[in-house]
Scaffold this motif. Structure first.
Motif, PDB file in Angstrom:
ATOM      1  N   THR A 173       0.838  -1.205   0.000  1.00 44.54           N
ATOM      2  CA  THR A 173       0.000   0.000   0.000  1.00 44.54           C
ATOM      3  C   THR A 173       0.870   1.251   0.000  1.00 44.54           C
ATOM      4  OG1 THR A 173      -0.133  -0.107   2.427  1.00 44.54           O
ATOM      5  CG2 THR A 173      -1.925  -1.136   1.160  1.00 44.54           C
ATOM      6  N   GLU A 176       1.705   2.208  -3.553  1.00 43.81           N
ATOM      7  CA  GLU A 176       0.549   2.809  -4.220  1.00 43.81           C
ATOM      8  C   GLU A 176       0.341   4.245  -3.746  1.00 43.81           C
ATOM      9  OE1 GLU A 176      -4.243   2.171  -4.998  1.00 43.81           O
ATOM     10  OE2 GLU A 176      -3.095   0.632  -3.938  1.00 43.81           O
ATOM     11  N   GLU A 177       0.518   4.484  -2.460  1.00 44.27           N
ATOM     12  CA  GLU A 177       0.347   5.842  -1.931  1.00 44.27           C
ATOM     13  C   GLU A 177       1.363   6.811  -2.540  1.00 44.27           C
ATOM     14  OE1 GLU A 177       0.632   5.334   2.250  1.00 44.27           O
ATOM     15  OE2 GLU A 177      -1.372   4.408   2.446  1.00 44.27           O
ATOM     16  N   ARG A 180       0.239   7.554  -6.058  1.00 44.08           N
ATOM     17  CA  ARG A 180      -0.905   8.465  -6.027  1.00 44.08           C
ATOM     18  C   ARG A 180      -0.439   9.898  -5.784  1.00 44.08           C
ATOM     19  NH1 ARG A 180      -6.170   6.969  -5.862  1.00 44.08           N
ATOM     20  NH2 ARG A 180      -6.661   4.735  -5.760  1.00 44.08           N
ATOM     21  N   GLU A 181       0.600  10.060  -4.978  1.00 49.19           N
ATOM     22  CA  GLU A 181       1.131  11.400  -4.740  1.00 49.19           C
ATOM     23  C   GLU A 181       1.804  11.949  -5.994  1.00 49.19           C
ATOM     24  OE1 GLU A 181       4.108  13.788  -1.632  1.00 49.19           O
ATOM     25  OE2 GLU A 181       3.627  11.661  -1.320  1.00 49.19           O
TER      26      GLU A 181
END
Length: 438
Positions: A173, A176-177, A180-181
């Motif tokens: 995760t 993915e974070e 996304r940033e």
């Protein structure tokens, strides 16, 4: 964020400039000093509409710079995008992964703090898992993710800043974070779907998309042969079936077929990888897709040869187009240049023109004759071949062109010329799928 882009070819240069345009600090890295010098001066080393403006403003702002050191990249970046090429391996259909392996292998020893290495290159499924092992074996705390690109040459800047989807293959995760940033300025608009999956699926998304597009193109080109045999018009047929929402009209343009640095080598590498995985029959149909595509080139040569009486010996042939598609100077696996070279080998006196790809074409096919403009290319020509659908060619006045040539004979290899207007001006026009004379 502090981002590096390893490899500043077509994909890498566009990605680096666009990431800087989104507000990130970006360092582009390449072993080619010629590219580095041009990019550092704000000059793209290839033709791509809109890139020159984005590159110039991001370099001037200080958010984008370029260098050659992987150690510097490791020290600078928190996210490292790998954007190097994966050409077809010599003597094989498989992809040549040396550049990808060298980029990750060279970066790994310098990654001494947590970071994310993100592959964007098109690779065979399973490559990402192997590269993740390279990072682990080097004792690096960096993690690997995969984020395939879906750029169209001629639209690459828009496709990067306004993608129709973002696909990420991750194993945590946290990864993915981070991604996304990176893409937050794009995701904030709410218009771009975000698809998070595993590494293997992310790798397969790109090659599967390219295989589907190649299949769609070869399908309509196969139908074009049936249309020629039956006296039908493939352009009208394509319009009709394209209204079916299950089919759609995009990539249903019959003609000379696909080329460039992606579709041909990607479908071949996909077949090779399926064989390595023990499922060669699953993608056996792609061999026919490839053969249909290559057959378009042979058929175009046949049409031109027929128009000049069955032999190119002593005939002057004008070829309009060298790039594999308009709005690009990319001549890799260019159908237009393949046709031009084949006609020259068969005795034709070939003159080639292209609005932007002349230098690249001359480097790959130095024995061809290159004309500085359309007039010089077509003067006294016994036949004209329209092979790359640049607007300059599509909008040609058939009467003006007819005043230059030796004979009003045309092969429209892209099925975009208005046949009634050309035939009304006395041209004998043939094309793939609607080549029957009026």
């Amino acid at each position: 964020m502090r981002i590096t882009v390893i490899g500043t070819g077509y994909l890498g240069a566009v990605h680096a400039a666009c990431m800087a345009d989104l507000g990130h600090e970006v360092l582009g890295v390449d072993v080619d000093w010629t590219k580095i010098d041009a990019l550092s001066a704000g000059r793209p080393p290839f033709h791509e509409p809109g890139l020159d403006q984005v590159l110039a403003r991001t370099v001037e702002s200080g958010r984008l710079r370029f260098g050659t050191s992987l150690q510097e990249a490791a020290e600078f970046g928190d996210v490292h995008f790998v954007c190097v090429g994966t050409p077809q391996k010599a003597g094989s259909n498989a992809a040549d992964l040396r550049h990808v392996e060298a980029a990750v292998g060279g970066l790994a020893p310098h990654l001494t703090r947590p970071a994310l290495v993100v592959g964007k290159s098109t690779v065979p499924v399973g490559t990402a898992a192997g590269l993740a092992a390279v990072l682990r074996d080097a004792g690096s705390p960096a993690e690997l993710a995969w984020n395939p690109e879906f750029l169209r040459e001629g639209f690459a800047v828009n496709d990067t800043l306004h993608p129709d989807r973002l696909v990420v293959g991750v194993t945590s995760t946290g990864a993915e974070e981070i991604l996304r940033e990176v893409y937050a300025p794009i995701l904030d608009s709410g218009d771009t779907p975000w698809i998070s999956t595993d590494l293997a699926t992310a790798e397969l998304v790109k090659v599967s998309a390219n295989a589907f597009l190649a299949t769609k193109i070869s399908f309509i080109n196969a139908i074009a042969d049936v249309c020629d045999a039956a006296g039908a018009d493939v352009t009208t047929l394509a319009t009709a079936i394209g209204h079916d929402a299950r089919i759609g009209s995009r990539f249903l343009s019959a003609g000379l077929g696909f080329g460039g640095g992606c579709l041909p080598k990607d479908i071949r590498a996909f077949m090779a990888r399926a064989g390595e995985l023990g499922v060669p029959d699953a993608l056996a149909f792609l061999r026919e897709v490839d053969e249909i595509n290559m057959g378009r080139r042979r058929r175009t040569v046949e049409l031109a040869r027929g128009l000049v009486g069955g032999s190119f010996l002593g005939r002057s042939v004008a070829v309009l187009g060298a790039a594999f598609k308009p709005d690009s100077d990319d001549v890799r696996d260019s159908p237009a240049l393949n046709v031009a070279a084949t006609i020259q080998l068969q005795g034709g006196q070939v003159r080639v023109h292209d609005p932007v790809a002349m230098d690249n074409a001359r480097a790959q096919f130095p024995t061809l004759d290159y004309a500085p403009d359309i007039r010089k290319a077509c003067e006294h020509a016994d036949v004209v071949l329209h092979l790359t659908e640049w607007r300059d060619y599509v909008e040609l006045d058939p009467e003006w062109l007819g005043s230059l040539v030796g004979a009003r004979r045309m092969v429209d290899g892209r099925n975009v010329l208005p046949l009634p207007a050309w035939r009304a001006a006395g041209w004998d026009v043939r094309s793939l799928g609607r080549s029957a004379p009026a």
